[in-house]
Enzyme design. Sequence first.
Site, PDB file in Angstrom:
ATOM      1  N   HIS A   1      44.678  -8.064  37.649  1.00  0.00           N
ATOM      2  CA  HIS A   1      43.590  -7.142  37.331  1.00  0.00           C
ATOM      3  C   HIS A   1      42.285  -7.846  36.937  1.00  0.00           C
ATOM      4  O   HIS A   1      41.213  -7.304  37.177  1.00  0.00           O
ATOM      5  CB  HIS A   1      44.007  -6.174  36.216  1.00  0.00           C
TER       6      HIS A   1
ATOM      7  N   ARG B   1      36.996  15.342  18.154  1.00  0.00           N
ATOM      8  CA  ARG B   1      37.786  14.216  17.617  1.00  0.00           C
ATOM      9  C   ARG B   1      39.235  14.208  18.092  1.00  0.00           C
ATOM     10  O   ARG B   1      40.105  13.594  17.487  1.00  0.00           O
ATOM     11  CB  ARG B   1      37.746  14.174  16.093  1.00  0.00           C
TER      12      ARG B   1
ATOM     13  N   ASN C   1      48.631  -6.177  33.469  1.00  0.00           N
ATOM     14  CA  ASN C   1      47.341  -6.450  34.112  1.00  0.00           C
ATOM     15  C   ASN C   1      47.406  -7.601  35.113  1.00  0.00           C
ATOM     16  O   ASN C   1      46.377  -8.196  35.446  1.00  0.00           O
ATOM     17  CB  ASN C   1      46.288  -6.761  33.039  1.00  0.00           C
TER      18      ASN C   1
ATOM     19  N   LYS D   1      57.196   0.793  32.756  1.00  0.00           N
ATOM     20  CA  LYS D   1      55.986   0.952  31.940  1.00  0.00           C
ATOM     21  C   LYS D   1      56.310   1.620  30.607  1.00  0.00           C
ATOM     22  O   LYS D   1      55.785   1.239  29.560  1.00  0.00           O
ATOM     23  CB  LYS D   1      54.915   1.739  32.693  1.00  0.00           C
TER      24      LYS D   1
ATOM     25  N   ARG E   1      52.179  -5.729  26.681  1.00  0.00           N
ATOM     26  CA  ARG E   1      51.550  -4.725  27.554  1.00  0.00           C
ATOM     27  C   ARG E   1      50.502  -5.368  28.465  1.00  0.00           C
ATOM     28  O   ARG E   1      50.281  -4.908  29.588  1.00  0.00           O
ATOM     29  CB  ARG E   1      50.915  -3.602  26.725  1.00  0.00           C
TER      30      ARG E   1
ATOM     31  N   LYS F   1      46.077   4.837  28.354  1.00  0.00           N
ATOM     32  CA  LYS F   1      44.760   4.204  28.476  1.00  0.00           C
ATOM     33  C   LYS F   1      43.824   5.166  29.197  1.00  0.00           C
ATOM     34  O   LYS F   1      44.171   5.668  30.278  1.00  0.00           O
ATOM     35  CB  LYS F   1      44.859   2.907  29.275  1.00  0.00           C
TER      36      LYS F   1
ATOM     37  N   HIS G   1      40.830   0.315  43.721  1.00  0.00           N
ATOM     38  CA  HIS G   1      41.426  -0.443  42.614  1.00  0.00           C
ATOM     39  C   HIS G   1      42.672  -1.207  43.082  1.00  0.00           C
ATOM     40  O   HIS G   1      42.810  -2.415  42.847  1.00  0.00           O
ATOM     41  CB  HIS G   1      41.772   0.534  41.483  1.00  0.00           C
TER      42      HIS G   1
ATOM     43  N   HIS H   1      39.320  -6.631  38.915  1.00  0.00           N
ATOM     44  CA  HIS H   1      38.183  -5.916  38.329  1.00  0.00           C
ATOM     45  C   HIS H   1      36.878  -6.582  38.735  1.00  0.00           C
ATOM     46  O   HIS H   1      35.855  -5.906  38.931  1.00  0.00           O
ATOM     47  CB  HIS H   1      38.301  -5.879  36.799  1.00  0.00           C
TER      48      HIS H   1
ATOM     49  N   GLU I   1      50.160  -1.349  42.869  1.00  0.00           N
ATOM     50  CA  GLU I   1      50.635  -1.285  41.472  1.00  0.00           C
ATOM     51  C   GLU I   1      52.168  -1.277  41.434  1.00  0.00           C
ATOM     52  O   GLU I   1      52.772  -1.817  40.512  1.00  0.00           O
ATOM     53  CB  GLU I   1      50.074  -0.050  40.758  1.00  0.00           C
TER      54      GLU I   1
ATOM     55  N   GLU J   1      48.592  -2.734  23.167  1.00  0.00           N
ATOM     56  CA  GLU J   1      48.361  -3.990  23.897  1.00  0.00           C
ATOM     57  C   GLU J   1      48.017  -5.168  22.988  1.00  0.00           C
ATOM     58  O   GLU J   1      47.002  -5.839  23.138  1.00  0.00           O
ATOM     59  CB  GLU J   1      47.270  -3.798  24.961  1.00  0.00           C
TER      60      GLU J   1
HETATM   61  P1  NAD Z   1      41.388   8.176  42.613  1.00  0.00           P
HETATM   62  O1  NAD Z   1      41.618   8.928  41.383  1.00  0.00           O
HETATM   63  O2  NAD Z   1      39.977   7.875  43.000  1.00  0.00           O
HETATM   64  O3  NAD Z   1      42.119   8.900  43.827  1.00  0.00           O
HETATM   65  C1  NAD Z   1      42.042   8.321  45.089  1.00  0.00           C
HETATM   66  C2  NAD Z   1      41.542   9.319  46.147  1.00  0.00           C
HETATM   67  O4  NAD Z   1      42.606  10.167  46.514  1.00  0.00           O
HETATM   68  C3  NAD Z   1      40.413  10.223  45.693  1.00  0.00           C
HETATM   69  O5  NAD Z   1      39.539  10.425  46.765  1.00  0.00           O
HETATM   70  C4  NAD Z   1      41.140  11.504  45.347  1.00  0.00           C
HETATM   71  O6  NAD Z   1      40.314  12.649  45.443  1.00  0.00           O
HETATM   72  C5  NAD Z   1      42.202  11.533  46.414  1.00  0.00           C
HETATM   73  N1  NAD Z   1      43.401  12.268  46.085  1.00  0.00           N
HETATM   74  C6  NAD Z   1      44.037  12.318  44.899  1.00  0.00           C
HETATM   75  N2  NAD Z   1      45.195  12.967  45.025  1.00  0.00           N
HETATM   76  C7  NAD Z   1      45.281  13.368  46.303  1.00  0.00           C
HETATM   77  C8  NAD Z   1      46.253  14.066  47.049  1.00  0.00           C
HETATM   78  N3  NAD Z   1      47.410  14.438  46.505  1.00  0.00           N
HETATM   79  N4  NAD Z   1      46.022  14.328  48.357  1.00  0.00           N
HETATM   80  C9  NAD Z   1      44.862  13.901  48.929  1.00  0.00           C
HETATM   81  N5  NAD Z   1      43.916  13.203  48.293  1.00  0.00           N
HETATM   82  C10 NAD Z   1      44.133  12.938  46.987  1.00  0.00           C
HETATM   83  O7  NAD Z   1      42.114   6.745  42.549  1.00  0.00           O
HETATM   84  P2  NAD Z   1      43.523   6.250  41.988  1.00  0.00           P
HETATM   85  O8  NAD Z   1      43.912   5.134  42.852  1.00  0.00           O
HETATM   86  O9  NAD Z   1      44.458   7.354  41.764  1.00  0.00           O
HETATM   87  O10 NAD Z   1      43.135   5.688  40.548  1.00  0.00           O
HETATM   88  C11 NAD Z   1      42.277   4.584  40.400  1.00  0.00           C
HETATM   89  C12 NAD Z   1      41.697   4.623  39.014  1.00  0.00           C
HETATM   90  O11 NAD Z   1      42.755   4.530  38.065  1.00  0.00           O
HETATM   91  C13 NAD Z   1      40.754   3.488  38.720  1.00  0.00           C
HETATM   92  O12 NAD Z   1      39.617   3.998  38.080  1.00  0.00           O
HETATM   93  C14 NAD Z   1      41.530   2.592  37.779  1.00  0.00           C
HETATM   94  O13 NAD Z   1      40.693   1.883  36.900  1.00  0.00           O
HETATM   95  C15 NAD Z   1      42.375   3.598  37.057  1.00  0.00           C
HETATM   96  N6  NAD Z   1      43.593   3.064  36.480  1.00  0.00           N
HETATM   97  C16 NAD Z   1      43.869   3.375  35.192  1.00  0.00           C
HETATM   98  C17 NAD Z   1      45.031   2.918  34.608  1.00  0.00           C
HETATM   99  C18 NAD Z   1      45.365   3.335  33.213  1.00  0.00           C
HETATM  100  O14 NAD Z   1      46.335   2.808  32.653  1.00  0.00           O
HETATM  101  N7  NAD Z   1      44.649   4.256  32.628  1.00  0.00           N
HETATM  102  C19 NAD Z   1      45.933   2.143  35.352  1.00  0.00           C
HETATM  103  C20 NAD Z   1      45.623   1.840  36.673  1.00  0.00           C
HETATM  104  C21 NAD Z   1      44.450   2.314  37.225  1.00  0.00           C
HETATM  105  N1  GLY Z   2      47.481  -0.336  33.619  1.00  0.00           N
HETATM  106  C1  GLY Z   2      47.766  -1.218  32.525  1.00  0.00           C
HETATM  107  C2  GLY Z   2      48.200  -0.534  31.276  1.00  0.00           C
HETATM  108  O1  GLY Z   2      48.352   0.668  31.223  1.00  0.00           O
HETATM  109  O2  GLY Z   2      48.381  -1.174  30.302  1.00  0.00           O
END
Ligand code: NAD
Ligand code: GLY
Length: 361
Positions: free
Chosen positions: A246, A119, A243, A225, A239, A141, A263, A250, A183, A235
């Site tokens: 997005h 939890r 998006n 942010k 907030r 998030k 993404h 998406h 982003e 949100e």
């Molecule tokens: P990712 O986590 O898939 O990383 C991208 C690639 O880079 C992967 O292959 C990873 O292994 C590699 N990598 C990571 N760090 C590295 C480094 N320092 N050197 C070499 N390779 C490296 O993708 P991302 O773009 O970081 O994140 C995308 C995800 O984030 C999506 O799932 C999206 O929905 C999510 N997201 C979440 C939020 C949130 O607020 N929680 C906001 C935006 C995006």
């Molecule tokens: N990436 C959008 C948020 O964190 O609200």
Amino acid sequence: MQTLFVELGERRYPIFIGHQLDGSKLLNQYISSQQVMIVSNTTVADLYLDHYLQQFQAMGKTIATCILPDGEKYKDFQHLHLIFDALLEAGFNRDCTVIALGGGVIGDMAGYAAASFQRGVKFVQIPTTLLSQVDSSVGGKTGINHPLGKNMIGAFKQPEAVLADMAVLDTLPDRELSAGLAEVIKYALLGDLEFLTWLELNMAKLLDRDREALAEAVYRCCAHKAHIVAADEMEKGDRALLNLGHTYGHAIESYMGYGTWLHGEAVAAGMVMAASLSAQLGWIDSKDVVRVKEILSQANLPIASPRIPVDEFLAYMAHDKKVLNGQLRLVLLKGLGQAVMSKDFEQSQLIQSIQDNLLAE
Ligand code: NAD
Ligand code: GLY
């Protein structure tokens, strides 16, 4: 090094931004537990796990690791479960800390595991992609994808601290760096016109991985942010402006199969569509749309979507979390640097914004 705080009262937490940061020193006071689970993926673990293991060992912690396969397509229930398996097999209790070492995929999954294991246990973010440093590691998030929609299952789970080290960006593939820049550009378009000008002037430095320019961009995005999250953590209002692009993006990610379009790439094409709809509404002019396309092109990002049939595009958009009472709401631009949430568009205009921004055959 610079430090920012996300001001959430008793849950206030720091974002450390710099290069070659000393995790053991900076995070010590934020990891009160003895038991520490580092969640990473195979790619990031090969590059950085030893480095961080040494830092946490220096803090005298009991450390276990959970190394997941690399990719958006593994951001699902099955692989989330591997984190719970690792926590239970290590005999970890309610007072453990989960550390996400990786990009947004690892951050979202580890955070969701931390939100639900027994939890809720403590959570720390060490984001290793530009995208995760400027966006996903901040704000709490977390979650996983469902075949019918991106990030459909999840929870809000704020970290105890975020450690954003520019040094790790040296190994990031170019395509991933550009995806992160989508982003970054988003923050400028939604609320900071002066930052857009800064990006136009500094894009070459960012692409060259100039650490000072990167740290400046990460700082500005995180400050933006942090401000929005402090005012609207769950949100209920502003907030949602984060998006921008997005809802369209998406749909592209889901239709193409998770991981096919990154993404950030999908969000880039989505921001062009949002700008295009805003121009149809007369809120921005065509020169502004050109400026949006130019800054995205400067960052080597796509400015059009794959040729997805419009009815399928719309079906994916209808799953969006911003749909309220069956009505789609979109983040649109009243001006560059001035985003609003709106449902004041015709279906025909929405369709036009998609059709006008599909890749040529
Ligand atoms: P990712 O986590 O898939 O990383 C991208 C690639 O880079 C992967 O292959 C990873 O292994 C590699 N990598 C990571 N760090 C590295 C480094 N320092 N050197 C070499 N390779 C490296 O993708 P991302 O773009 O970081 O994140 C995308 C995800 O984030 C999506 O799932 C999206 O929905 C999510 N997201 C979440 C939020 C949130 O607020 N929680 C906001 C935006 C995006
Ligand atoms: N990436 C959008 C948020 O964190 O609200």
